[in-house]
Design a protein around this motif. Structure first.
Motif, mmCIF file in Angstrom:
data_model
loop_
_atom_site.group_PDB
_atom_site.id
_atom_site.type_symbol
_atom_site.label_atom_id
_atom_site.label_comp_id
_atom_site.label_asym_id
_atom_site.label_seq_id
_atom_site.Cartn_x
_atom_site.Cartn_y
_atom_site.Cartn_z
ATOM 1 N N LYS A 486 -33.684 48.987 29.481
ATOM 2 C CA LYS A 486 -34.253 49.751 30.599
ATOM 3 C C LYS A 486 -33.156 50.512 31.320
ATOM 4 O O LYS A 486 -33.283 51.694 31.627
ATOM 5 C CB LYS A 486 -34.905 48.791 31.602
ATOM 6 C CG LYS A 486 -36.377 48.606 31.387
ATOM 7 C CD LYS A 486 -36.929 47.847 32.572
ATOM 8 C CE LYS A 486 -38.083 46.989 32.129
ATOM 9 N NZ LYS A 486 -38.404 45.921 33.048
ATOM 10 N N GLN A 487 -32.061 49.799 31.605
ATOM 11 C CA GLN A 487 -30.948 50.429 32.316
ATOM 12 C C GLN A 487 -30.432 51.627 31.540
ATOM 13 O O GLN A 487 -30.166 52.686 32.103
ATOM 14 C CB GLN A 487 -29.814 49.417 32.511
ATOM 15 C CG GLN A 487 -30.126 48.395 33.581
ATOM 16 C CD GLN A 487 -28.911 47.531 33.929
ATOM 17 O OE1 GLN A 487 -28.015 47.358 33.110
ATOM 18 N NE2 GLN A 487 -28.906 46.992 35.120
ATOM 19 N N LEU A 508 -25.027 48.998 34.831
ATOM 20 C CA LEU A 508 -24.528 48.479 33.555
ATOM 21 C C LEU A 508 -24.462 46.961 33.607
ATOM 22 O O LEU A 508 -23.882 46.330 32.732
ATOM 23 C CB LEU A 508 -23.145 49.063 33.252
ATOM 24 C CG LEU A 508 -23.146 50.577 32.996
ATOM 25 C CD1 LEU A 508 -21.747 51.128 32.997
ATOM 26 C CD2 LEU A 508 -23.814 50.863 31.662
ATOM 27 N N SER A 509 -25.063 46.406 34.669
ATOM 28 C CA SER A 509 -24.934 44.966 34.886
ATOM 29 C C SER A 509 -25.587 44.175 33.766
ATOM 30 O O SER A 509 -25.164 43.060 33.473
ATOM 31 C CB SER A 509 -25.562 44.592 36.223
ATOM 32 O OG SER A 509 -26.899 45.002 36.219
ATOM 33 N N ALA A 510 -26.629 44.746 33.126
ATOM 34 C CA ALA A 510 -27.348 43.960 32.125
ATOM 35 C C ALA A 510 -26.912 44.291 30.696
ATOM 36 O O ALA A 510 -27.570 43.894 29.752
ATOM 37 C CB ALA A 510 -28.853 44.169 32.287
ATOM 38 N N GLU A 516 -20.898 48.577 27.479
ATOM 39 C CA GLU A 516 -20.488 49.169 28.738
ATOM 40 C C GLU A 516 -19.307 50.122 28.509
ATOM 41 O O GLU A 516 -19.303 51.263 28.957
ATOM 42 C CB GLU A 516 -20.071 48.044 29.687
ATOM 43 C CG GLU A 516 -19.481 48.517 30.984
ATOM 44 C CD GLU A 516 -18.904 47.344 31.771
ATOM 45 O OE1 GLU A 516 -18.493 46.337 31.164
ATOM 46 O OE2 GLU A 516 -18.864 47.437 32.993
ATOM 47 N N GLU A 517 -18.346 49.636 27.749
ATOM 48 C CA GLU A 517 -17.157 50.430 27.466
ATOM 49 C C GLU A 517 -17.532 51.699 26.706
ATOM 50 O O GLU A 517 -17.071 52.801 27.019
ATOM 51 C CB GLU A 517 -16.192 49.578 26.629
ATOM 52 C CG GLU A 517 -14.880 50.250 26.405
ATOM 53 C CD GLU A 517 -13.728 49.347 26.851
ATOM 54 O OE1 GLU A 517 -13.996 48.202 27.260
ATOM 55 O OE2 GLU A 517 -12.584 49.801 26.779
ATOM 56 N N ALA A 518 -18.425 51.525 25.716
ATOM 57 C CA ALA A 518 -18.835 52.678 24.903
ATOM 58 C C ALA A 518 -19.500 53.729 25.791
ATOM 59 O O ALA A 518 -19.232 54.928 25.675
ATOM 60 C CB ALA A 518 -19.789 52.219 23.816
ATOM 61 N N SER A 540 -14.102 45.549 34.542
ATOM 62 C CA SER A 540 -14.101 46.334 33.307
ATOM 63 C C SER A 540 -14.783 47.697 33.491
ATOM 64 O O SER A 540 -14.428 48.661 32.823
ATOM 65 C CB SER A 540 -14.787 45.545 32.196
ATOM 66 O OG SER A 540 -16.066 45.175 32.619
ATOM 67 N N SER A 541 -15.760 47.772 34.394
ATOM 68 C CA SER A 541 -16.437 49.058 34.627
ATOM 69 C C SER A 541 -15.589 49.970 35.491
ATOM 70 O O SER A 541 -15.743 51.178 35.468
ATOM 71 C CB SER A 541 -17.769 48.869 35.345
ATOM 72 O OG SER A 541 -18.582 47.974 34.679
ATOM 73 N N ALA A 542 -14.709 49.360 36.302
ATOM 74 C CA ALA A 542 -14.019 50.143 37.323
ATOM 75 C C ALA A 542 -12.614 50.563 36.922
ATOM 76 O O ALA A 542 -12.107 51.570 37.381
ATOM 77 C CB ALA A 542 -13.960 49.337 38.625
ATOM 78 N N LYS A 543 -12.041 49.787 36.002
ATOM 79 C CA LYS A 543 -10.595 49.947 35.816
ATOM 80 C C LYS A 543 -10.163 51.342 35.357
ATOM 81 O O LYS A 543 -9.061 51.796 35.653
ATOM 82 C CB LYS A 543 -10.049 48.854 34.898
ATOM 83 C CG LYS A 543 -10.563 48.892 33.483
ATOM 84 C CD LYS A 543 -9.837 47.830 32.660
ATOM 85 C CE LYS A 543 -10.056 48.003 31.182
ATOM 86 N NZ LYS A 543 -11.365 47.542 30.707
ATOM 87 N N ASN A 544 -11.023 52.036 34.635
ATOM 88 C CA ASN A 544 -10.643 53.360 34.161
ATOM 89 C C ASN A 544 -11.009 54.493 35.112
ATOM 90 O O ASN A 544 -10.772 55.662 34.819
ATOM 91 C CB ASN A 544 -11.260 53.629 32.797
ATOM 92 C CG ASN A 544 -10.597 52.768 31.728
ATOM 93 O OD1 ASN A 544 -9.366 52.569 31.767
ATOM 94 N ND2 ASN A 544 -11.390 52.221 30.826
#
Ligand SMILES: Nc1ncnc2c1ncn2[C@@H]1O[C@H](COP(=O)(O)OP(=O)(O)OP(=O)(O)O)[C@@H](O)[C@H]1O
Ligand SMILES: [Mg+2]
Length: 586
Positions: A486-487, A508-510, A516-518, A540-544
């Motif tokens: 869904k997300q 991207l929580s689910a 997520e990375e892709a 991991s979502s924020a670091k880049n």
């Protein structure tokens, strides 16, 4: 009657049809009153023949046959006009119902989110369906029967007066009493039907919520609990209905009683007048038919009054919503055209006025066009609120949110929506195909564009696995997607717009970290000139991201790049260590 004045615009719109309907009504009544006088004529002729025996039997027969033919002819013509009357006036009411429903729906859509938070869905629905139907009864049947009754009264009573004025006076004597009683009854009906309508709204709101939340209800096994809730609302609704019905039940007995009294008066007084030779026997028969002819119109006076009262109560409820204004209206200043997409928050403060929660305090940051900002922080720290202010869903109480060279207030809401792709925290998909759910962001998108967006959101491979691929139906009559699917469908919906500004709220929580990375890598490569604000809980979502902003209780606690933040103690560093040690454990 003040609330119903709102409908005048529609009555005006259809005035020609209504006028035509009026013409048909008058014509049908004129032909309807032909019969009684012919019956009267015939009876007088027969009586005179029996009494004197002078007239020729054949003449009488011819007279009677002619009268019968005339009565049948008049009835046919009157029927034809009655048919046309219904065809015009009742049709008008359906047109008005259609217009009003569209109007209310259109208005609902313009209202702000706050309105939908304050009002329950069931209530909104009952006003647009039940209440509008009641209002239709006013512009349709009520209008038609009123014209009908007034016409009949004028024609019949003027005719009665011309034939036997004294008898008419006695016959109509009970009518003022009737009017008075009707007035009293309709007031009571008005009050009670308002309560009934309120209960109906409550009932549909409760059942609507039960069905939407059926998952929770079943998994907590609280069906009984909900059922008893439903029973108690139903009981209350039944009681309110009973008290309404009790008053309504008085109508017909009263009508019949008073019409009965009129009949008795005609026979008693008319009979005496006939015996004294003041009137002919035919007139007596004629009057009895007239009185009975008036029964239904008199009864409809009561019925119509109650319809009008109910319509008034319903229109009042509709007007309550129609008079609500959207919280944010494009002001006159909203004339600037968007040219560059640098985002800036300048000392922004924001309080939700319904809860009084101070969600943002002195928030300032800048984000150049094409860069990415990650917003993190504990729950309730104000992350979603930042996105809401950025999409102009709310305006700040103080400070300034700008896009390019101007504050958001200076742009039209429509222009802002056009350049933004928003993925909300709770994705919502419509009961439609997957393709349509994605192309919602760009209604004329072709198949290729849809697939491209789905690929970027890493959901393409899931979709092609379904038997019907992109044509798979979702929702009530289709399949249910997993939380992560869904997300991603809702991310694809935002990406297909190729937005200049992309707002991702914890969407991207689910999904697992690899996906997520892709997705995030895909976003970076394909949307180089898009400014992205991504709310997340995972390092991991924020670091880049180019910048990371940490919120705490609505205030900026930390700000910088990944390297900046991990080099000093704080929320981000703690989170980083914690999540890294978890990864190590795996
Ligand atoms: N529509 C609203 N009306 C009233 N108060 C609200 C509304 N939305 C949020 N709040 C309040 O504002 C504060 C900030 O909420 P916000 O949704 O911005 O938090 P968040 O950081 O997005 O949290 P989460 O990580 O749980 O999504 C909270 O205390 C919340 O209760
Ligand atoms: Mg949130």
């Amino acid at each position: 009657m003040r609330a119903l004045q709102y409908l005048n615009r529609y009555l005006k719109k259809y005035r020609f049809l209504i006028l035509l309907g009026l013409l048909f009504t008058v014509s049908s009544r004129v032909f309807a009153v032909v019969a009684p006088s012919l019956v009267g004529d015939s009876i007088t002729a027969i009586e005179q023949f029996i009494r004197s025996g002078e007239a020729n039997l054949t003449d009488i027969k011819i007279l009677l046959l002619t009268n019968i033919a005339l009565i049948i002819g008049a009835a046919l013509i009157s029927g034809l006009f009655t048919f046309s009357m219904r065809q015009t006036i009742i049709n008008v009411s359906r047109h008005i119902e259609y217009d009003l429903k569209n109007n209310v729906y259109d208005h609902y859509q313009k209202l702000s989110l706050r309105f939908f938070k304050q009002n329950r869905v069931g209530d909104l629905m009952s006003r647009i369906s039940e209440d509008v139907s009641r209002v239709r009864m006013y512009v349709g049947p009520a209008l038609m029967y009123s014209i009908n009754t007034v016409t009949l009264f004028i024609i019949v009573i003027s005719y009665m007066v011309s034939v036997a004025p004294k008898l008419t006076l006695y016959t109509l004597l009970p009518l003022p009493i009737l009017s008075f009683l009707i007035y009293r009854l309709s007031r009571a009906i008005h009050e009670r039907s308002t309560l009934v309508q309120q209960m109906l709204s409550k009932l549909s709101a409760f059942s609507q919520e039960s069905f939407s939340g059926i998952n929770v209800i079943k998994s907590y096994a609280i069906e009984r609990n909900r059922t008893s809730g439903m029973v108690s609302i139903s009981k209350e609704s039944r009681n309110k209905n009973m008290s309404l019905v009790k008053v309504q039940a008085w109508f017909f007995p009263l009508m019949i009683l008073l019409i009965g009294i009129s009949n008795v008066l005609v026979i008693f007084i008319g009979g005496n007048q006939y015996i004294n030779g003041q009137i002919e026997l035919g007139v007596l028969a004629e009057f009895i038919i007239y009185v009975n002819m008036l029964t239904w119109p008199v009864a409809t006076v009561g019925w119509v009054t109650s319809i009008v009262q109910q319509a008034e109560a319903s229109q009042k409820r509709i007007n309550e919503f129609l008079s609500q204004k959207p919280d944010i209206q494009d002001c006159i200043k909203a004339t600037k055209k968007l040219s560059n997409f640098n985002i800036s928050f300048d000392n922004v403060n924001f309080t939700y006025d319904d809860t009084g929660v101070k969600a943002l305090k002195n928030v300032s940051f800048k984000l150049q066009s094409g860069k990415t900002l990650a917003v993190m922080g504990p729950t309730g720290s104000g992350k979603t609120t930042i996105l809401q202010l950025l999409s102009k869903t709310y305006l700040p109480n103080s400070g300034k949110v700008s896009l390019g060279d101007f504050s958001l207030e200076e742009y039209a809401q429509k222009d802002i929506c056009e350049i933004m792709g928003v993925v909300p925290q709770q994705p919502f998909l419509f009961s439609d195909t997957i393709a349509h759910n994605i192309s919602f962001g760009k209604p004329n998108a072709n198949k290729l564009e849809i697939e491209k967006a789905a690929k970027q959101a890493s959901v393409h491979s899931n979709i092609v696995d379904f038997k019907r691929g992109y044509e798979t139906m979702l929702g009530e009559r289709g399949i249910t997607l997993s939380g992560g699917q869904k997300q991603r469908v809702s991310i694809a919906r935002a990406l297909i717009k190729r937005p200049k500004i992309l707002l991702l709220d914890d969407c991207l929580s689910a999904v697992d970290t690899e996906t997520e990375e892709a997705i995030l890598n895909g976003l970076r490569e394909n949307n180089k000139d898009t400014s992205t604000v991504i709310v997340c809980h995972r390092v991991s979502s924020a670091k880049n991201a180019d910048y990371i902003l940490i919120l705490k209780d609505g205030e900026i606690a930390e700000y910088g790049t990944h390297e900046d933040l991990v080099s000093k103690a704080g929320y981000y560093k703690e989170l980083y260590e914690e999540q890294r040690s978890e990864d190590d454990k795996i």
